[in-house]
Design a protein around this motif. Structure first.
Motif, PDB file in Angstrom:
ATOM      1  N   GLN A 149      33.322  39.859  31.145  1.00 14.96           N
ATOM      2  CA  GLN A 149      33.452  40.088  29.691  1.00 14.96           C
ATOM      3  C   GLN A 149      33.858  41.529  29.421  1.00 14.96           C
ATOM      4  OE1 GLN A 149      29.772  38.979  27.724  1.00 14.96           O
ATOM      5  NE2 GLN A 149      29.870  36.921  28.606  1.00 14.96           N
ATOM      6  N   LYS A 150      33.178  42.461  30.100  1.00 15.21           N
ATOM      7  CA  LYS A 150      33.472  43.886  29.886  1.00 15.21           C
ATOM      8  C   LYS A 150      34.906  44.201  30.279  1.00 15.21           C
ATOM      9  CE  LYS A 150      30.251  47.240  30.926  1.00 15.21           C
ATOM     10  NZ  LYS A 150      29.297  47.663  29.936  1.00 15.21           N
ATOM     11  N   VAL A 151      35.302  43.753  31.459  1.00 17.22           N
ATOM     12  CA  VAL A 151      36.622  44.061  31.987  1.00 17.22           C
ATOM     13  C   VAL A 151      37.712  43.454  31.105  1.00 17.22           C
ATOM     14  CG1 VAL A 151      38.183  43.482  33.893  1.00 17.22           C
ATOM     15  CG2 VAL A 151      35.919  44.391  34.380  1.00 17.22           C
ATOM     16  N   SER A 152      37.570  42.162  30.783  1.00 18.77           N
ATOM     17  CA  SER A 152      38.661  41.481  30.087  1.00 18.77           C
ATOM     18  C   SER A 152      38.809  41.958  28.648  1.00 18.77           C
ATOM     19  CB  SER A 152      38.477  39.961  30.138  1.00 18.77           C
ATOM     20  OG  SER A 152      37.272  39.609  29.520  1.00 18.77           O
ATOM     21  N   SER A 153      37.749  42.550  28.098  1.00 16.99           N
ATOM     22  CA  SER A 153      37.874  43.045  26.721  1.00 16.99           C
ATOM     23  C   SER A 153      38.237  44.532  26.684  1.00 16.99           C
ATOM     24  CB  SER A 153      36.573  42.786  25.944  1.00 16.99           C
ATOM     25  OG  SER A 153      35.504  43.409  26.602  1.00 16.99           O
ATOM     26  N   ASP A 154      38.393  45.161  27.847  1.00 18.30           N
ATOM     27  CA  ASP A 154      38.785  46.567  27.881  1.00 18.30           C
ATOM     28  C   ASP A 154      40.257  46.699  27.477  1.00 18.30           C
ATOM     29  OD1 ASP A 154      37.613  49.257  29.635  1.00 18.30           O
ATOM     30  OD2 ASP A 154      39.738  49.199  29.061  1.00 18.30           O
ATOM     31  N   PRO A 155      40.574  47.629  26.561  1.00 14.64           N
ATOM     32  CA  PRO A 155      41.959  47.774  26.091  1.00 14.64           C
ATOM     33  C   PRO A 155      42.965  48.003  27.215  1.00 14.64           C
ATOM     34  CG  PRO A 155      40.472  49.203  24.836  1.00 14.64           C
ATOM     35  CD  PRO A 155      39.645  48.550  25.899  1.00 14.64           C
ATOM     36  N   ILE A 156      42.516  48.580  28.338  1.00 16.48           N
ATOM     37  CA  ILE A 156      43.448  48.845  29.447  1.00 16.48           C
ATOM     38  C   ILE A 156      44.042  47.533  29.995  1.00 16.48           C
ATOM     39  CG2 ILE A 156      41.795  48.837  31.362  1.00 16.48           C
ATOM     40  CD1 ILE A 156      43.184  51.312  32.483  1.00 16.48           C
ATOM     41  N   LEU A 157      43.353  46.414  29.738  1.00 15.78           N
ATOM     42  CA  LEU A 157      43.844  45.122  30.236  1.00 15.78           C
ATOM     43  C   LEU A 157      44.541  44.272  29.172  1.00 15.78           C
ATOM     44  CD1 LEU A 157      41.201  43.859  32.818  1.00 15.78           C
ATOM     45  CD2 LEU A 157      43.394  44.935  33.217  1.00 15.78           C
ATOM     46  N   ASN A 158      44.833  44.901  28.027  1.00 12.04           N
ATOM     47  CA  ASN A 158      45.531  44.196  26.945  1.00 12.04           C
ATOM     48  C   ASN A 158      46.712  43.368  27.414  1.00 12.04           C
ATOM     49  OD1 ASN A 158      44.401  44.337  24.532  1.00 12.04           O
ATOM     50  ND2 ASN A 158      45.402  46.234  23.850  1.00 12.04           N
ATOM     51  N   ASN A 159      47.581  44.005  28.207  1.00 15.05           N
ATOM     52  CA  ASN A 159      48.787  43.311  28.671  1.00 15.05           C
ATOM     53  C   ASN A 159      48.733  42.991  30.155  1.00 15.05           C
ATOM     54  OD1 ASN A 159      50.150  43.290  26.142  1.00 15.05           O
ATOM     55  ND2 ASN A 159      50.361  45.507  26.393  1.00 15.05           N
ATOM     56  N   LYS A 160      47.521  42.761  30.645  1.00 10.66           N
ATOM     57  CA  LYS A 160      47.367  42.441  32.063  1.00 10.66           C
ATOM     58  C   LYS A 160      46.445  41.232  32.200  1.00 10.66           C
ATOM     59  CE  LYS A 160      47.655  47.372  33.208  1.00 10.66           C
ATOM     60  NZ  LYS A 160      48.948  47.505  33.873  1.00 10.66           N
ATOM     61  N   ASN A 161      46.521  40.600  33.362  1.00  3.80           N
ATOM     62  CA  ASN A 161      45.652  39.445  33.610  1.00  3.80           C
ATOM     63  C   ASN A 161      44.296  39.879  34.170  1.00  3.80           C
ATOM     64  OD1 ASN A 161      48.622  38.163  34.114  1.00  3.80           O
ATOM     65  ND2 ASN A 161      47.165  36.654  33.328  1.00  3.80           N
ATOM     66  N   THR A 162      43.301  39.064  33.912  1.00  4.86           N
ATOM     67  CA  THR A 162      41.993  39.214  34.553  1.00  4.86           C
ATOM     68  C   THR A 162      41.810  38.009  35.471  1.00  4.86           C
ATOM     69  OG1 THR A 162      41.111  40.280  32.576  1.00  4.86           O
ATOM     70  CG2 THR A 162      39.508  39.434  34.174  1.00  4.86           C
ATOM     71  N   ILE A 163      41.729  38.285  36.761  1.00  9.92           N
ATOM     72  CA  ILE A 163      41.643  37.195  37.736  1.00  9.92           C
ATOM     73  C   ILE A 163      40.188  36.950  38.138  1.00  9.92           C
ATOM     74  CG2 ILE A 163      42.404  36.368  40.018  1.00  9.92           C
ATOM     75  CD1 ILE A 163      44.833  38.236  39.751  1.00  9.92           C
ATOM     76  N   GLY A 164      39.727  35.731  37.908  1.00  8.86           N
ATOM     77  CA  GLY A 164      38.440  35.303  38.442  1.00  8.86           C
ATOM     78  C   GLY A 164      38.707  34.588  39.759  1.00  8.86           C
ATOM     79  N   PHE A 165      37.699  34.389  40.579  1.00  9.39           N
ATOM     80  CA  PHE A 165      37.972  33.732  41.854  1.00  9.39           C
ATOM     81  C   PHE A 165      36.748  32.994  42.380  1.00  9.39           C
ATOM     82  CE2 PHE A 165      36.358  37.921  43.071  1.00  9.39           C
ATOM     83  CZ  PHE A 165      35.500  37.618  44.111  1.00  9.39           C
ATOM     84  N   ILE A 166      37.027  32.114  43.343  1.00  9.81           N
ATOM     85  CA  ILE A 166      35.963  31.442  44.092  1.00  9.81           C
ATOM     86  C   ILE A 166      36.395  31.349  45.553  1.00  9.81           C
ATOM     87  CG2 ILE A 166      35.116  29.997  42.170  1.00  9.81           C
ATOM     88  CD1 ILE A 166      36.745  27.666  43.526  1.00  9.81           C
ATOM     89  N   GLY A 167      35.439  31.145  46.429  1.00 13.08           N
ATOM     90  CA  GLY A 167      35.766  30.737  47.788  1.00 13.08           C
ATOM     91  C   GLY A 167      35.951  29.235  47.769  1.00 13.08           C
ATOM     92  N   ALA A 168      36.879  28.717  48.561  1.00 15.48           N
ATOM     93  CA  ALA A 168      37.041  27.263  48.636  1.00 15.48           C
ATOM     94  C   ALA A 168      35.802  26.667  49.309  1.00 15.48           C
ATOM     95  CB  ALA A 168      38.293  26.919  49.430  1.00 15.48           C
ATOM     96  N   PRO A 169      35.488  25.402  48.992  1.00 17.06           N
ATOM     97  CA  PRO A 169      34.290  24.788  49.584  1.00 17.06           C
ATOM     98  C   PRO A 169      34.223  24.922  51.104  1.00 17.06           C
ATOM     99  CG  PRO A 169      35.154  23.387  47.854  1.00 17.06           C
ATOM    100  CD  PRO A 169      36.130  24.519  48.014  1.00 17.06           C
ATOM    101  N   TRP A 170      35.339  24.718  51.789  1.00 17.86           N
ATOM    102  CA  TRP A 170      35.327  24.791  53.251  1.00 17.86           C
ATOM    103  C   TRP A 170      34.905  26.183  53.740  1.00 17.86           C
ATOM    104  CZ3 TRP A 170      34.643  23.136  57.825  1.00 17.86           C
ATOM    105  CH2 TRP A 170      35.086  23.885  58.921  1.00 17.86           C
ATOM    106  N   THR A 171      35.538  27.223  53.178  1.00 17.45           N
ATOM    107  CA  THR A 171      35.231  28.589  53.618  1.00 17.45           C
ATOM    108  C   THR A 171      33.772  28.943  53.309  1.00 17.45           C
ATOM    109  OG1 THR A 171      37.472  29.448  53.680  1.00 17.45           O
ATOM    110  CG2 THR A 171      35.771  31.016  53.034  1.00 17.45           C
ATOM    111  N   LEU A 172      33.272  28.514  52.160  1.00 13.97           N
ATOM    112  CA  LEU A 172      31.863  28.786  51.831  1.00 13.97           C
ATOM    113  C   LEU A 172      30.934  28.042  52.786  1.00 13.97           C
ATOM    114  CD1 LEU A 172      32.011  28.821  47.953  1.00 13.97           C
ATOM    115  CD2 LEU A 172      31.620  30.751  49.488  1.00 13.97           C
TER     116      LEU A 172
END
Ligand code: 1CP
Length: 333
Positions: free
Chosen positions: A122-145
């Motif tokens: 929430q903090k990162v994605s609402s920071d003005p520095i990311l206005n024109n940039k993507n915020t990438i979330g991620f997971i490990g795939a089930p196999w790797t986990l």
């Protein structure tokens, strides 16, 4: 439209956005400083002020098109109550996996345990520095986990004897992992992540005959889940032998390739947007080699929707000046 979406949604071939796996990490002195003061890695991921600050460190320095949240794929077993620690010069060390316990964990308990990760997004994605940039979330795939949860340490050290023997146990754990990965994805998206990347770092351990059960089916379920939220999804099935087949079955919005694959072969055989590929070791050479290698990828993919990235994470010994030179090379291409 955010830069990565132009590639992922519009299949634009006129420019190449750039972000780098592990861009928030040990090659940056400002990260090492915070890390030194916070020897417990999990606690660092659970400190939303520090983890959001670390996420933004590379964005402040370099002209990158996306931030990737500073967290770890192993926050999932941690959220399920399995002990997870990161031991210096050893890597992740996990406690015994108690199936009866993780079978009873509620979604509410899971979310509560790793809630600072979502606050950081929430903090990162609402920071003005990311206005024109993507915020990438991620997971490990089930196999790797699954590999980390059963093996209790990195498989690059050793793989437990008889790892594949208890198929029923493996299938039960995969279902639990999948269920909580959906919860984890939903909470990241609700907090502001606008792309999800799925890291399957140990896809290369499996033989072809085991891919449907351990990789294709669980990954497809998650990719379809991300798509149902109207969010683009990038898959990184590291060292899988057949990227083409993977793409045909899974149909992610983009495929991230490792540095062992031939980009010329990929561009011929794969229709969807591509990401990554260059060997992280190239950043340890000189500027001339770096420019040549980066241009090689940009040339090969000049008529193909392409997101610049590496074939695996940036190495800790990388000089930030070389990193900057790479970003500028891609931007000025
Ligand atoms: O200071 C330190 O020692 C921490 C090193 C570190 C960092 C910076 C770890 C421990 N995790 C992370 C952050 C991280 N991990 C991110 C977010 C930041 C970014 O990309 O900028 C991400 C996306 C990950 C994902 C991750 N963790 C993967 C998938 C990608 C990959 O590298 O293949 C994996 C396999 C992990 C497990 C993990 N966490 C950390 C380490 C050293 C490892 C790998 C262990 C092994 O070799 O098996």
């Amino acid at each position: 439209m955010k830069p990565l979406n132009k590639i992922l949604i519009n299949n634009d071939t006129s420019f190449n956005p750039i972000w780098i796996m592990r861009q928030a990490g040990r090659y940056l002195p400002e990260f090492r400083k915070i890390r030194k003061e916070n020897p417990n890695f999990i606690n660092l991921c659970l400190n939303e002020n520090l983890s959001s600050e670390i996420t933004l460190q590379p964005i402040r320095r370099f002209n990158l098109d996306a931030a990737i949240i500073f967290s770890d794929i192993l926050m999932l077993p941690y959220g399920l109550g399995q002990k997870v620690e990161f031991v210096k010069d050893f890597g992740p060390k996990l406690g015994e996996l108690n199936l009866n316990y993780i079978d009873k964990v509620s979604e509410i308990d899971f979310v509560q345990k790793i809630d600072p990760v979502y606050k950081a997004i929430q903090k990162v994605s609402s920071d003005p520095i990311l206005n024109n940039k993507n915020t990438i979330g991620f997971i490990g795939a089930p196999w790797t986990l699954l590999v980390y949860m059963i093996n209790q340490q990195s498989p690059k050290r050793n793989l437990k004897k008889g790892f594949f023997e208890d198929k029923i146990l493996i299938n039960r754990i995969l279902l639990i992992i999948e269920k909580f990965l959906k919860v984890h994805i939903k909470n990241q998206v609700d907090s502001g992540a606008n792309i999800i990347q799925i890291f399957d770092s140990w896809a290369g351990l499996l033989e072809e005959k085991d891919l449907p059960n351990y990789i294709y089916t669980p990954t497809l379920n998650l990719v379809n889940y991300v798509k149902s939220l109207n969010i683009p999804v990038i898959c990184f099935p590291r060292e899988i032998k057949n990227y083409k087949k993977f793409c045909e079955i899974i149909r992610p919005d983009a495929i991230s390739i490792d540095y062992n694959v031939d980009p010329k072969e990929i561009v011929k055989t794969i229709k969807i947007p591509v990401q990554g590929g260059m060997n992280p070791k190239i950043l340890l050479s000189d500027k001339e080699t770096l420019k040549k290698e980066a241009s090689k990828y940009l040339d090969i993919f000049k008529d193909h929707p392409y997101i610049f990235n590496l074939g695996h994470g940036v190495l800790p010994e990388t000089d930030p000046n070389m990193f900057e030179y790479l970003v500028n090379t891609v931007k000025n291409y």
